[in-house]
Design an enzyme around this catalytic site. Structure first.
Site, PDB file in Angstrom:
ATOM      1  CG  ASP A   1      -2.062   0.985   1.103  1.00  0.00           C
ATOM      2  OD1 ASP A   1      -3.225   0.553   0.969  1.00  0.00           O
ATOM      3  OD2 ASP A   1      -1.795   2.218   1.131  1.00  0.00           O
TER       4      ASP A   1
ATOM      5  CG  HIS B   1      -8.367  -2.948  -2.407  1.00  0.00           C
ATOM      6  ND1 HIS B   1      -9.286  -2.267  -3.180  1.00  0.00           N
ATOM      7  CD2 HIS B   1      -8.264  -2.277  -1.256  1.00  0.00           C
ATOM      8  CE1 HIS B   1      -9.703  -1.206  -2.509  1.00  0.00           C
ATOM      9  NE2 HIS B   1      -9.116  -1.187  -1.328  1.00  0.00           N
TER      10      HIS B   1
HETATM   11  P1  5GP Z   1      -9.785   1.436   0.223  1.00  0.00           P
HETATM   12  O1  5GP Z   1     -10.053   2.674   1.023  1.00  0.00           O
HETATM   13  O2  5GP Z   1     -10.410   1.507  -1.156  1.00  0.00           O
HETATM   14  O3  5GP Z   1     -10.112   0.172   0.954  1.00  0.00           O
HETATM   15  O4  5GP Z   1      -8.216   1.369   0.065  1.00  0.00           O
HETATM   16  C1  5GP Z   1      -7.512   1.906  -1.014  1.00  0.00           C
HETATM   17  C2  5GP Z   1      -6.048   1.795  -0.652  1.00  0.00           C
HETATM   18  O5  5GP Z   1      -5.292   1.991  -1.821  1.00  0.00           O
HETATM   19  C3  5GP Z   1      -5.579   2.854   0.360  1.00  0.00           C
HETATM   20  O6  5GP Z   1      -5.060   2.198   1.524  1.00  0.00           O
HETATM   21  C4  5GP Z   1      -4.507   3.636  -0.399  1.00  0.00           C
HETATM   22  O7  5GP Z   1      -3.406   4.007   0.418  1.00  0.00           O
HETATM   23  C5  5GP Z   1      -4.110   2.673  -1.507  1.00  0.00           C
HETATM   24  N1  5GP Z   1      -3.653   3.309  -2.732  1.00  0.00           N
HETATM   25  C6  5GP Z   1      -4.258   4.342  -3.364  1.00  0.00           C
HETATM   26  N2  5GP Z   1      -3.576   4.652  -4.491  1.00  0.00           N
HETATM   27  C7  5GP Z   1      -2.532   3.781  -4.560  1.00  0.00           C
HETATM   28  C8  5GP Z   1      -1.468   3.598  -5.511  1.00  0.00           C
HETATM   29  O8  5GP Z   1      -1.339   4.293  -6.525  1.00  0.00           O
HETATM   30  N3  5GP Z   1      -0.573   2.600  -5.252  1.00  0.00           N
HETATM   31  C9  5GP Z   1      -0.671   1.815  -4.129  1.00  0.00           C
HETATM   32  N4  5GP Z   1       0.267   0.872  -3.970  1.00  0.00           N
HETATM   33  N5  5GP Z   1      -1.672   1.949  -3.230  1.00  0.00           N
HETATM   34  C10 5GP Z   1      -2.579   2.924  -3.441  1.00  0.00           C
END
Ligand code: 5GP
Ligand code: ZN
Length: 119
Positions: free
Chosen positions: A31, A101
């Protein structure tokens, strides 16, 4: 999907990511904003919006995502002390990226399941 989806673009190699494990059908990468010493995202390469859509549409692929998460947990040394595996889903779940994810979190005590008691 594809060019509109951030994680499809990571699968396509269009956006860099620190990949820790790859299988024919899944990808695991760190992440970008880690919330714990180990914070890895595990995705199916094929686009599904969220865990409900994935589990209903392709249960075997959902199982492969779990198997990859378990393999990463082992590689990262998390099996002894434990870890958390989490799918944020939809608006109430706080989902921000709409390519399913699993968040694999570990490496330190993670505290309560939720920051606040909402019951
Ligand atoms: P959600 O809130 O959708 O469950 O989590 C999305 C996750 O994706 C977040 O923890 C955020 O830090 C991560 N994230 C967002 N953009 C990117 C990216 O470009 N690369 C990576 N490796 N993680 C990302
Ligand atoms: Zn996608």
């Amino acid at each position: 999907m594809g060019s509109d989806c951030l994680f499809c673009r990571i699968v396509a190699g269009e956006i860099p990511a620190t990949v820790v494990r790859e299988t024919a059908t899944t990808l695991a990468f760190r992440d970008i904003g880690p919330k714990a010493p180990v914070h890895v995202l595990v995705i199916p390469k094929e686009h599904y919006a969220d865990v409900a859509t994935l589990a209903q549409g392709d249960p075997a692929l959902a199982g492969e995502v779990l198997a990859t998460a378990a393999a990463v947990a082992e590689d990262e040394g998390l099996l002894g002390d434990g870890f958390r595996l989490m799918f944020n889903t939809g608006a109430y779940g706080g989902q921000e990226v709409f390519h399913v994810h699993a968040h694999l979190l570990g490496g330190a005590p993670l505290g309560p399941m939720l920051a606040r008691d909402l019951a």
